[in-house]
Design an enzyme around this catalytic site. Structure first.
Site, PDB file in Angstrom:
ATOM      1  N   HIS A  58       4.615   1.452  -8.198  1.00 44.24           N
ATOM      2  CA  HIS A  58       3.178   0.549  -8.025  1.00 44.24           C
ATOM      3  C   HIS A  58       2.342   0.355  -9.546  1.00 44.24           C
ATOM      4  CE1 HIS A  58       3.776   1.453  -3.372  1.00 44.24           C
ATOM      5  NE2 HIS A  58       4.371   0.085  -3.514  1.00 44.24           N
TER       6      HIS A  58
ATOM      7  N   GLY B  66       0.866  -1.216   0.089  1.00 41.94           N
ATOM      8  CA  GLY B  66       0.525  -0.538  -0.414  1.00 41.94           C
ATOM      9  C   GLY B  66       0.876   0.995   0.290  1.00 41.94           C
TER      10      GLY B  66
ATOM     11  N   GLN C 162       7.266  -9.729   8.077  1.00 44.18           N
ATOM     12  CA  GLN C 162       8.892  -8.754   7.705  1.00 44.18           C
ATOM     13  C   GLN C 162       9.405  -7.624   8.577  1.00 44.18           C
ATOM     14  OE1 GLN C 162       6.878  -8.749   3.690  1.00 44.18           O
ATOM     15  NE2 GLN C 162       7.895  -6.944   3.498  1.00 44.18           N
TER      16      GLN C 162
ATOM     17  N   LEU D 165       0.391   3.561  -2.689  1.00 42.86           N
ATOM     18  CA  LEU D 165       0.689   3.218  -3.467  1.00 42.86           C
ATOM     19  C   LEU D 165       0.836   4.772  -4.640  1.00 42.86           C
ATOM     20  CD1 LEU D 165      -1.842   0.823  -4.764  1.00 42.86           C
ATOM     21  CD2 LEU D 165       0.262   0.160  -3.906  1.00 42.86           C
TER      22      LEU D 165
ATOM     23  N   GLN E 250      15.421  -8.858  -3.239  1.00 40.51           N
ATOM     24  CA  GLN E 250      14.034  -9.410  -2.736  1.00 40.51           C
ATOM     25  C   GLN E 250      13.250 -10.826  -3.825  1.00 40.51           C
ATOM     26  OE1 GLN E 250      10.047  -7.606  -0.472  1.00 40.51           O
ATOM     27  NE2 GLN E 250      10.213  -7.248  -2.969  1.00 40.51           N
TER      28      GLN E 250
HETATM   29  P1  AMP Z   1       6.290  -2.490  -1.481  1.00 39.48           P
HETATM   30  O1  AMP Z   1       4.996  -2.119  -1.619  1.00 39.48           O
HETATM   31  O2  AMP Z   1       7.052  -0.996  -1.331  1.00 39.48           O
HETATM   32  O3  AMP Z   1       6.774  -4.113  -1.170  1.00 39.48           O
HETATM   33  O4  AMP Z   1       6.166  -2.700  -3.108  1.00 39.48           O
HETATM   34  C1  AMP Z   1       5.383  -3.555  -3.842  1.00 39.48           C
HETATM   35  C2  AMP Z   1       5.678  -4.028  -5.374  1.00 39.48           C
HETATM   36  O5  AMP Z   1       6.152  -2.261  -5.851  1.00 39.48           O
HETATM   37  C3  AMP Z   1       7.358  -4.360  -4.819  1.00 39.48           C
HETATM   38  O6  AMP Z   1       7.301  -5.858  -6.254  1.00 39.48           O
HETATM   39  C4  AMP Z   1       8.062  -3.448  -5.547  1.00 39.48           C
HETATM   40  O7  AMP Z   1       9.625  -3.618  -6.069  1.00 39.48           O
HETATM   41  C5  AMP Z   1       7.756  -2.844  -6.500  1.00 39.48           C
HETATM   42  N1  AMP Z   1       7.919  -0.958  -5.873  1.00 39.48           N
HETATM   43  C6  AMP Z   1       8.004  -0.612  -4.929  1.00 39.48           C
HETATM   44  N2  AMP Z   1       8.504   0.826  -6.023  1.00 39.48           N
HETATM   45  C7  AMP Z   1       9.075   0.911  -7.119  1.00 39.48           C
HETATM   46  C8  AMP Z   1       9.375   1.942  -7.947  1.00 39.48           C
HETATM   47  N3  AMP Z   1       9.998   3.045  -7.393  1.00 39.48           N
HETATM   48  N4  AMP Z   1       9.573   0.952  -9.281  1.00 39.48           N
HETATM   49  C9  AMP Z   1       9.162  -0.359  -9.321  1.00 39.48           C
HETATM   50  N5  AMP Z   1       8.738  -1.042  -8.604  1.00 39.48           N
HETATM   51  C10 AMP Z   1       8.872  -0.706  -7.788  1.00 39.48           C
END
Ligand code: AMP
Length: 281
Positions: free
Chosen positions: A37, A31, A61, A33, A155
């Site tokens: 995302h 979230g 985590q 977002l 990850q």
């Molecule tokens: P998170 O909500 O931060 O756990 O991220 C969810 C997904 O979004 C994960 O696969 C992250 O790698 C991806 N994500 C987060 N930030 C970015 C970004 N700046 N560019 C591309 N993907 C992202």
């Protein structure tokens, strides 16, 4: 976009969609977002006819309870954003829905060095919790493709290995990191930066770019030490700046033998921990 809070309701809908011949793309998130995302959702639309996103701030985590407590939560705004990019379904489960009482869903796999270096070293237990929740969410959604960001490179490496070890049919799709105009990788954590730290944080990407040039002339350990100094001199508290093999995440012994080389960095900007990476080769 339909919002689901229970596994039962989501799976009932998914079964109907699958029966109608749809392919399912899955975008798990925590979230708060941002555009990063949303590009995952847009990428999912390209190859899947139904896209499911999830928002779940996974307690297992977070090795630091304060980090979990401070993690931003804004489900309404998130819903609007997902709707704006045509996401078909949003799954927002409770902790009890993901981890039903009395069931031990903890995933115990041997990831070798992948979950022990870098983030694994500084956030003990983080990848066990992450892999457990991703496996649980995949079991619930059973997508054809899983979309994750390069932003969290380690990850992705752990999830790729998890899918391999489990013999999973799910295809992992890596999506490029989306950045602010000044190079700072978009992150839900950025909104917690003080104005001063927000102004300093782009040094992380600048250092990655400069390190990519420096490794052409200097040995990796020297470049790593230079990068750590540069980040510290700018006012950040770097935890690591490692140039590693892009597959094994181990230090590079022979540049020619590594098919992929990536630099990964974690640094504190005030009380906000930021991570980033750049693929050098
Ligand atoms: P998170 O909500 O931060 O756990 O991220 C969810 C997904 O979004 C994960 O696969 C992250 O790698 C991806 N994500 C987060 N930030 C970015 C970004 N700046 N560019 C591309 N993907 C992202």
């Amino acid at each position: 976009m339909i919002i689901f809070n229970t596994v039962y309701d989501l799976q009932y809908w998914l079964a109907t969609e699958r029966k109608a011949g749809h392919t399912i793309g899955f975008v798990p998130t925590m979230g708060a977002l941002h555009e990063g995302h949303l590009t995952l959702v847009q990428r999912a639309h390209e190859t899947c006819s139904r896209t499911v996103a999830s928002i779940f701030v996974n307690p297992t985590q977070f090795n630091d309870p304060k980090d979990l407590e401070k993690y931003p939560r804004m489900p309404e705004a998130d819903g609007q954003l997902l709707k704006s990019v045509g996401c078909h379904a949003l799954f927002i489960p409770s902790v009890a829905e993901v981890y039903p009482a009395g069931k031990d869903l903890t995933l115990r796999l041997n990831f070798g060095a992948l979950d022990k270096v870098m983030e694994g070293h500084f956030r003990p237990g983080h990848f066990d919790g992450m892999a457990t929740v991703v496996k649980r969410l995949l079991d619930i959604v059973q997508p054809h493709q899983l979309f994750m960001g390069q932003k969290d490179y380690q990850q992705l490496s752990v999830v790729r290995e998890m899918l391999r070890l489990l013999g999973s049919m799910v295809e992992l799709v890596m999506c490029a990191t989306i950045r602010e105009d000044d190079g700072l990788a978009k992150s839900s954590r950025n909104m917690r930066l003080t104005p001063e730290m927000r102004a300093t944080a782009p040094i992380i990407y600048k250092t990655l770019l400069e390190a990519r040039e420096r490794v052409k002339e200097s040995p990796n350990p020297q470049v790593q030490a230079w990068a750590m100094r540069k980040l510290a001199d700018a006012g950040l508290r770097p935890e690591y700046f490692d140039i590693v093999d892009g597959i094994t995440l181990r230090p590079i012994r022979n540049k020619d033998k590594s098919e992929m080389i990536v630099a990964c960095v974690a640094a504190w900007a005030g009380d906000v921990r930021l991570i980033d990476n750049l693929v050098f080769k």
